[in-house]
Design an enzyme around this catalytic site. Sequence first.
Site, mmCIF file in Angstrom:
data_model
loop_
_atom_site.group_PDB
_atom_site.id
_atom_site.type_symbol
_atom_site.label_atom_id
_atom_site.label_comp_id
_atom_site.label_asym_id
_atom_site.label_seq_id
_atom_site.Cartn_x
_atom_site.Cartn_y
_atom_site.Cartn_z
ATOM 1 N N ASN A 148 0.728 -1.333 -0.087
ATOM 2 C CA ASN A 148 -0.131 0.263 0.006
ATOM 3 C C ASN A 148 0.967 1.274 0.163
ATOM 4 O O ASN A 148 0.266 2.577 -0.242
ATOM 5 C CB ASN A 148 -0.885 0.131 1.335
ATOM 6 C CG ASN A 148 -0.324 -0.077 2.648
ATOM 7 O OD1 ASN A 148 0.655 -0.691 2.621
ATOM 8 N ND2 ASN A 148 -1.188 0.396 3.333
ATOM 9 N N LYS A 171 12.935 -7.283 0.298
ATOM 10 C CA LYS A 171 11.822 -8.179 -0.549
ATOM 11 C C LYS A 171 10.518 -7.284 -0.524
ATOM 12 O O LYS A 171 9.838 -7.315 0.446
ATOM 13 C CB LYS A 171 11.554 -9.711 0.060
ATOM 14 C CG LYS A 171 10.655 -10.437 -1.058
ATOM 15 C CD LYS A 171 9.797 -11.264 -0.136
ATOM 16 C CE LYS A 171 8.188 -10.546 -0.097
ATOM 17 N NZ LYS A 171 7.382 -10.394 -1.389
ATOM 18 N N GLY A 224 3.095 -5.406 7.091
ATOM 19 C CA GLY A 224 2.043 -6.426 6.306
ATOM 20 C C GLY A 224 1.014 -6.499 7.503
ATOM 21 O O GLY A 224 0.685 -6.070 8.272
ATOM 22 N N SER A 225 0.222 -7.968 6.996
ATOM 23 C CA SER A 225 -1.054 -8.200 7.779
ATOM 24 C C SER A 225 -0.617 -9.301 9.034
ATOM 25 O O SER A 225 0.531 -9.764 9.140
ATOM 26 C CB SER A 225 -1.853 -9.170 6.962
ATOM 27 O OG SER A 225 -1.012 -10.106 6.331
ATOM 28 N N GLY A 229 2.730 -11.347 9.840
ATOM 29 C CA GLY A 229 3.652 -11.128 10.896
ATOM 30 C C GLY A 229 3.964 -12.189 11.851
ATOM 31 O O GLY A 229 5.107 -12.372 12.379
ATOM 32 N N CYS A 282 -3.088 1.417 6.719
ATOM 33 C CA CYS A 282 -3.184 0.825 8.205
ATOM 34 C C CYS A 282 -3.742 1.677 9.374
ATOM 35 O O CYS A 282 -4.252 1.200 10.214
ATOM 36 C CB CYS A 282 -1.618 0.190 8.730
ATOM 37 S SG CYS A 282 -0.527 1.340 8.501
ATOM 38 N N GLN A 329 -8.189 -8.119 -3.502
ATOM 39 C CA GLN A 329 -8.398 -7.176 -2.557
ATOM 40 C C GLN A 329 -9.953 -6.606 -2.606
ATOM 41 O O GLN A 329 -10.745 -6.441 -1.468
ATOM 42 C CB GLN A 329 -7.614 -5.877 -2.355
ATOM 43 C CG GLN A 329 -7.814 -4.780 -1.259
ATOM 44 C CD GLN A 329 -7.756 -5.631 0.148
ATOM 45 O OE1 GLN A 329 -6.658 -6.132 0.605
ATOM 46 N NE2 GLN A 329 -8.751 -5.257 0.992
ATOM 47 N N GLU A 381 -9.896 -6.183 10.197
ATOM 48 C CA GLU A 381 -9.288 -5.096 9.237
ATOM 49 C C GLU A 381 -9.703 -5.433 8.038
ATOM 50 O O GLU A 381 -9.577 -6.420 7.546
ATOM 51 C CB GLU A 381 -7.812 -5.025 9.260
ATOM 52 C CG GLU A 381 -7.317 -4.039 8.387
ATOM 53 C CD GLU A 381 -5.729 -4.062 8.316
ATOM 54 O OE1 GLU A 381 -5.165 -5.011 7.889
ATOM 55 O OE2 GLU A 381 -5.038 -2.754 8.384
ATOM 56 N N GLU A 460 9.148 2.433 14.427
ATOM 57 C CA GLU A 460 9.868 2.844 13.408
ATOM 58 C C GLU A 460 9.970 4.307 13.404
ATOM 59 O O GLU A 460 9.189 4.736 14.052
ATOM 60 C CB GLU A 460 9.141 2.243 12.143
ATOM 61 C CG GLU A 460 9.055 0.797 11.953
ATOM 62 C CD GLU A 460 8.740 0.449 10.704
ATOM 63 O OE1 GLU A 460 9.433 0.033 9.974
ATOM 64 O OE2 GLU A 460 7.359 0.441 10.059
HETATM 65 P P1 NAD Z 1 0.903 -9.443 3.708
HETATM 66 O O1 NAD Z 1 1.095 -9.583 4.959
HETATM 67 O O2 NAD Z 1 0.034 -10.074 2.800
HETATM 68 O O3 NAD Z 1 2.356 -9.006 2.887
HETATM 69 C C1 NAD Z 1 3.369 -8.284 3.381
HETATM 70 C C2 NAD Z 1 4.610 -8.735 2.888
HETATM 71 O O4 NAD Z 1 5.013 -10.067 3.397
HETATM 72 C C3 NAD Z 1 4.711 -8.989 1.162
HETATM 73 O O5 NAD Z 1 5.928 -8.502 0.938
HETATM 74 C C4 NAD Z 1 4.637 -10.502 1.136
HETATM 75 O O6 NAD Z 1 4.949 -10.790 -0.165
HETATM 76 C C5 NAD Z 1 5.255 -11.077 2.341
HETATM 77 N N1 NAD Z 1 5.021 -12.239 2.650
HETATM 78 C C6 NAD Z 1 3.993 -12.875 2.757
HETATM 79 N N2 NAD Z 1 3.994 -14.200 3.142
HETATM 80 C C7 NAD Z 1 5.380 -14.278 3.724
HETATM 81 C C8 NAD Z 1 5.783 -15.327 4.270
HETATM 82 N N3 NAD Z 1 5.583 -16.674 4.980
HETATM 83 N N4 NAD Z 1 7.193 -15.104 4.826
HETATM 84 C C9 NAD Z 1 7.877 -13.938 4.531
HETATM 85 N N5 NAD Z 1 7.287 -13.070 4.090
HETATM 86 C C10 NAD Z 1 5.987 -13.011 3.566
HETATM 87 O O7 NAD Z 1 0.378 -7.862 3.525
HETATM 88 P P2 NAD Z 1 -0.179 -6.829 2.362
HETATM 89 O O8 NAD Z 1 -1.374 -7.470 1.944
HETATM 90 O O9 NAD Z 1 1.116 -6.590 1.526
HETATM 91 O O10 NAD Z 1 -0.364 -5.393 3.209
HETATM 92 C C11 NAD Z 1 -1.588 -5.051 3.695
HETATM 93 C C12 NAD Z 1 -1.254 -5.148 5.329
HETATM 94 O O11 NAD Z 1 -0.275 -4.185 5.612
HETATM 95 C C13 NAD Z 1 -2.650 -4.488 6.059
HETATM 96 O O12 NAD Z 1 -2.634 -5.388 7.117
HETATM 97 C C14 NAD Z 1 -1.857 -3.375 6.456
HETATM 98 O O13 NAD Z 1 -2.833 -2.900 7.705
HETATM 99 C C15 NAD Z 1 -0.536 -3.526 6.945
HETATM 100 N N6 NAD Z 1 0.260 -2.247 7.004
HETATM 101 C C16 NAD Z 1 0.772 -1.908 8.135
HETATM 102 C C17 NAD Z 1 1.373 -0.887 8.145
HETATM 103 C C18 NAD Z 1 1.797 -0.329 9.580
HETATM 104 O O14 NAD Z 1 2.934 0.384 9.587
HETATM 105 N N7 NAD Z 1 1.292 -0.836 10.619
HETATM 106 C C19 NAD Z 1 1.325 0.200 7.197
HETATM 107 C C20 NAD Z 1 0.961 -0.608 5.909
HETATM 108 C C21 NAD Z 1 0.550 -1.798 5.851
#
Ligand code: NAD
Length: 478
Positions: A148, A171, A224-225, A229, A282, A329, A381, A460
Amino acid sequence: MSFANRIGDEWRAGATTRPNINPSDTTEVVGDYAQGSALDVADAVAAAREAFPAWSRSAPMDRHAILMRASSEVAARTEELATLLAREEGKTLADARGEVGRAAQILAFFAAEAVRLMGETGPSIRPGVTVEVTREPLGVVGVITPWNFPIAIPAWKIAPALAYGNCVVFKPADLVPACAWALVDILIRAGLPPGVLNLVMGPGSQVGQALVTARGVDAVTFTGSVGTGRGIAAACVAGTPMKKVQLEMGGKNPLLVLDDADLDVAVRAALDGAFFQTGQRCTASSRLIVTDGIHDRFVAALTEGMAGLIVGHALDPATRIGPVADAGQLATDLSYIEKGRAEGARLVTGGEILNRPTPGHYLSPALFTDASNTMTIAREEIFGPVACVIRVRDYDEGLTVANDTDFGLSAGICTTSLKHATHFRRNVEAGMVMINLPTAGVDPHVPFGGRKGSSYGPREQGSHARDFYTTVKTGYIG
Ligand code: NAD
């Protein structure tokens, strides 16, 4: 055009490529991007390890100069990079310009951090002994980013990692590799020695997984999600050596609107927080918690404001809300809208697929009323342009509802009461709190992060970033 991974001192093609599709016009391919393998990750980690001894001892002023050069190039190419960003992610050109500008600011901020890192010294409790506390880089940092914010999030992870003397294997999200590739290219040409910054594009399940389990990686910073995480944190502590880990994850951010709020301020905060950038932030305000006395006026004014939000192609200057980022999405957003209806919330406006001159993932912003905080749309979310209004009696109930969530990233209140604003600031369970402002929209020089399921590990951004990207050493000098 094809874009390769960066490993050591070479641009290396992947075994396959993946097309980067424009969500405003799915017939347009932004570029073809290499798909890396576990072997590419291993080579990138090895290159980073080899580069680390020299880079970690490089002169801070040299690191400063490289990051400043990168900042200047990003700023100078704002229009071009913003257009690329809008094409690959779907945010409007104006929002994309803002994000590119933010990336330039972040690079400049951490350029200065490189020369600001000082230690502490003081007397030991033993006579004649001095104690010295210094910070050292961690080693090789794995950087994993979401789709995003395709340039700002990579910048706010890579810049501090490099500034404090770490090497990086990056990555990016599979969906948006174009800005990631451009940022890496800029940083390399700004003067980074070979191996200091490596880029391996590809799916999280393969490239990401290989990175978080690699022996030569000392730390992983992830945004990420929550589900991803959690798995990454588990992998980081399960391996040998254990990796330091930082997770920034989702949100279900509340905006509390009290009877005494300035209605215009509250509606502006809700429109921006809930729907701008297609709700794909987020920090989006997906729960609008509104007290009885202002509820109906607020819903009427917000609905009217939403009618003026033009949904369209990200590059059309008239557009206020770009498309949803991809088909997956969009399907998620629609399924939550269906769930909201099924659980008894009232869809006041929006939630419809829209046809535009180009084929894209267009969805009208959706507003539910009559929602309760126990409904799925108030708990999970959604990450789309969908918000729900939860009616409460008074401030106390509003605060309780605001805190009744598994997340804790950002929280906002609209009120003209100093008493309630102050009480909210102190008692809301969130990492960031906004008074008469949208829940989204933060500064680059101060900490960013949350609590509960939103964040794990040190904050961060700002100088606090050093808590993750460095490790502390305590020296005793006799
Ligand atoms: P996602 O968790 O699907 O993916 C995030 C990253 O992790 C991608 O690069 C993905 O390829 C990688 N990934 C996926 N599976 C993995 C694994 N098994 N091992 C290692 N890496 C892996 O999230 P998304 O759909 O790309 O992003 C949306 C999410 O990000 C939402 O939940 C949003 O709230 C969150 N987000 C949080 C913040 C914050 O700072 N808190 C900021 C922006 C987005």
